[in-house]
Enzyme design. Structure first.
Site, mmCIF file in Angstrom:
data_model
loop_
_atom_site.group_PDB
_atom_site.id
_atom_site.type_symbol
_atom_site.label_atom_id
_atom_site.label_comp_id
_atom_site.label_asym_id
_atom_site.label_seq_id
_atom_site.Cartn_x
_atom_site.Cartn_y
_atom_site.Cartn_z
ATOM 1 N N TYR A 126 -4.169 -4.451 3.565
ATOM 2 C CA TYR A 126 -3.370 -3.562 2.710
ATOM 3 C C TYR A 126 -4.085 -3.342 1.368
ATOM 4 C CZ TYR A 126 0.683 -1.555 0.325
ATOM 5 O OH TYR A 126 1.531 -0.705 -0.363
ATOM 6 N N SER B 202 -1.278 1.867 -4.646
ATOM 7 C CA SER B 202 -0.342 0.773 -4.932
ATOM 8 C C SER B 202 -0.904 0.004 -6.124
ATOM 9 C CB SER B 202 -0.292 -0.160 -3.716
ATOM 10 O OG SER B 202 0.328 -1.383 -4.030
ATOM 11 N N LYS C 68 -5.784 0.083 -0.243
ATOM 12 C CA LYS C 68 -5.279 0.692 -1.476
ATOM 13 C C LYS C 68 -6.365 0.763 -2.556
ATOM 14 C CE LYS C 68 -1.154 1.474 0.166
ATOM 15 N NZ LYS C 68 -0.736 2.862 0.442
HETATM 16 P P1 NAD Z 1 8.577 3.213 4.109
HETATM 17 O O1 NAD Z 1 8.275 2.307 5.251
HETATM 18 O O2 NAD Z 1 9.995 3.355 3.675
HETATM 19 O O3 NAD Z 1 7.987 4.654 4.375
HETATM 20 C C1 NAD Z 1 6.723 4.845 4.974
HETATM 21 C C2 NAD Z 1 6.803 6.039 5.905
HETATM 22 O O4 NAD Z 1 5.498 6.237 6.487
HETATM 23 C C3 NAD Z 1 7.781 5.824 7.061
HETATM 24 O O5 NAD Z 1 8.647 6.935 7.205
HETATM 25 C C4 NAD Z 1 6.874 5.670 8.285
HETATM 26 O O6 NAD Z 1 7.468 6.125 9.486
HETATM 27 C C5 NAD Z 1 5.684 6.523 7.862
HETATM 28 N N1 NAD Z 1 4.470 6.206 8.629
HETATM 29 C C6 NAD Z 1 4.001 4.980 9.002
HETATM 30 N N2 NAD Z 1 2.878 5.111 9.732
HETATM 31 C C7 NAD Z 1 2.616 6.430 9.803
HETATM 32 C C8 NAD Z 1 1.577 7.195 10.419
HETATM 33 N N3 NAD Z 1 0.604 6.597 11.116
HETATM 34 N N4 NAD Z 1 1.597 8.545 10.289
HETATM 35 C C9 NAD Z 1 2.617 9.155 9.606
HETATM 36 N N5 NAD Z 1 3.628 8.489 9.025
HETATM 37 C C10 NAD Z 1 3.627 7.139 9.113
HETATM 38 O O7 NAD Z 1 7.690 2.654 2.913
HETATM 39 P P2 NAD Z 1 7.375 3.226 1.426
HETATM 40 O O8 NAD Z 1 7.432 2.055 0.546
HETATM 41 O O9 NAD Z 1 8.149 4.421 1.127
HETATM 42 O O10 NAD Z 1 5.827 3.602 1.623
HETATM 43 C C11 NAD Z 1 5.268 4.826 1.171
HETATM 44 C C12 NAD Z 1 3.921 4.542 0.525
HETATM 45 O O11 NAD Z 1 4.133 3.801 -0.682
HETATM 46 C C13 NAD Z 1 2.983 3.700 1.380
HETATM 47 O O12 NAD Z 1 1.662 4.233 1.300
HETATM 48 C C14 NAD Z 1 3.046 2.347 0.716
HETATM 49 O O13 NAD Z 1 1.889 1.584 0.935
HETATM 50 C C15 NAD Z 1 3.207 2.734 -0.727
HETATM 51 N N6 NAD Z 1 3.720 1.677 -1.616
HETATM 52 C C16 NAD Z 1 4.923 1.105 -1.378
HETATM 53 C C17 NAD Z 1 5.375 0.106 -2.240
HETATM 54 C C18 NAD Z 1 6.707 -0.580 -2.038
HETATM 55 O O14 NAD Z 1 6.939 -1.642 -2.628
HETATM 56 N N7 NAD Z 1 7.597 -0.025 -1.249
HETATM 57 C C19 NAD Z 1 4.588 -0.287 -3.335
HETATM 58 C C20 NAD Z 1 3.367 0.330 -3.533
HETATM 59 C C21 NAD Z 1 2.935 1.324 -2.679
#
Ligand code: NAD
Length: 293
Positions: free
Chosen positions: A156, A143, A160
């Site tokens: 978090y 992230s 990261k």
């Molecule tokens: P999201 O919540 O839409 O998707 C995350 C997915 O991970 C979900 O389907 C959830 O069920 C799954 N998950 C959660 N815990 C789990 C576990 N223990 N084992 C397996 N699966 C699990 O969110 P997203 O934004 O798509 O997140 C994806 C990645 O992107 C994450 O690592 C998040 O930290 C990162 N990220 C997101 C953002 C943002 O703004 N959305 C920004 C930077 C980084």
């Protein structure tokens, strides 16, 4: 890796958001897809959507925080498709909010368990497979919060920063070998996904939070600000496009938000400003490391 057709791509957290967009994009490039997620119903829905679009998809319910689950994911991948070429360690949770000294041990464990230990499990299980094949690419989702610290979500951010450090070290370790195995670390700022919807919370932590009752106003405000940022974020499909480019160009860092540049630069400058000038002139990093790939 430039050719995606016929390759096998494993995506954790593949049922939603960035993971689903990545899986769909890789499927459209001709990859066979393994979706891994902790949410069974969403996982099945994602599998059915991609199958209906013509993709060859295997769905494996996986809790990435459990090493055995990730081992089983690899076994099922190899049994179904005989290989794993692109591995996206993407599953993640927003975790506990508030001043870090007030965040409970269970909330720390959950966030670090999924976001950092989950990536460590993915690397421990899949890198030997990629090395044996002598080709492949690992994409670890970190992230922008892994490049610049931000307050009131310390588990978090720490998870990261850990994923960024792990990926940098992995790139150095892979470079030392002969195999054509690449690594990228994805560092987006806000992306419009479901990350701000608190879900998949382990039972004991859920009970602990329920017992606390309504959130204090200040914490509620912090969470609402993050949820607003996420809702106004870039589409996950744009992130998936950036990842595909990053894999093709074998880039270690995949950044998606230009506006983060000044913050990253500010952090680097602040660190360098604290260096004795002779060492700055000596350049490079300690212990003979080089930056990037
Ligand atoms: P999201 O919540 O839409 O998707 C995350 C997915 O991970 C979900 O389907 C959830 O069920 C799954 N998950 C959660 N815990 C789990 C576990 N223990 N084992 C397996 N699966 C699990 O969110 P997203 O934004 O798509 O997140 C994806 C990645 O992107 C994450 O690592 C998040 O930290 C990162 N990220 C997101 C953002 C943002 O703004 N959305 C920004 C930077 C980084």
């Amino acid at each position: 890796m430039e050719q995606f057709k016929g390759r096998v791509a494993v995506v954790t957290g593949g049922a939603s958001g960035i993971g689903f967009a990545l899986a769909r994009r890789l499927a459209r490039e001709g990859c066979r897809i393994v979706l891994a997620d902790i949410e069974q119903a969403e996982l099945e829905r994602a599998r059915d959507t991609l199958s209906a679009e013509g993709a060859e998809v295997l769905a494996v319910r996986t809790d990435v925080a459990r090493f055995d689950d990730v081992e089983r994911l690899a076994e099922q991948t190899l049994r179904a498709f005989g290989a794993a070429h692109i591995v996206c360690n993407n599953a993640g949770v927003a975790g506990g909010f508030g001043p870090m000294w007030e965040i409970s041990p269970r909330a720390w464990d959950w966030t670090l368990g999924v976001n950092l230990q989950g990536v460590i499990h993915g690397v421990r299980v899949f890198v030997p497979i990629l090395l044996k094949q002598e080709e492949g690419h690992i994409v670890n989702t970190a992230s922008a919060a892994g490049l610049v610290a931000f307050p009131f979500a310390a588990p978090y951010g720490i998870s990261k920063f850990g994923v960024v450090a792990l990926s940098e070290a992995l790139a150095l370790e892979l470079k030392a070998g002969q195999a054509d195995v690449g690594v990228s670390v994805l560092c987006p700022a806000y992306v419009a996904t479901r990350i701000a919807e608190v879900r998949n919370v382990p039972g004991e932590l859920a009970a602990e939070w329920a017992a606390l009752g309504p959130l204090p106003a200040e914490k509620q405000k912090q969470m609402e600000e993050i949820a607003k940022g996420v809702a106004e974020g870039i589409p996950p499909e744009a992130v998936a496009d950036a990842v595909l480019d990053g894999i093709r160009q074998r880039r270690l860092y995949i950044l998606t938000h230009q506006e983060m540049g000044p913050y990253i630069e500010g952090r680097m400058k602040a660190i360098l400003a604290a260096s004795p000038s002779s060492r700055v002139q000596g350049a490079g990093q300690p212990h003979g490391h080089s930056s990037g790939e």
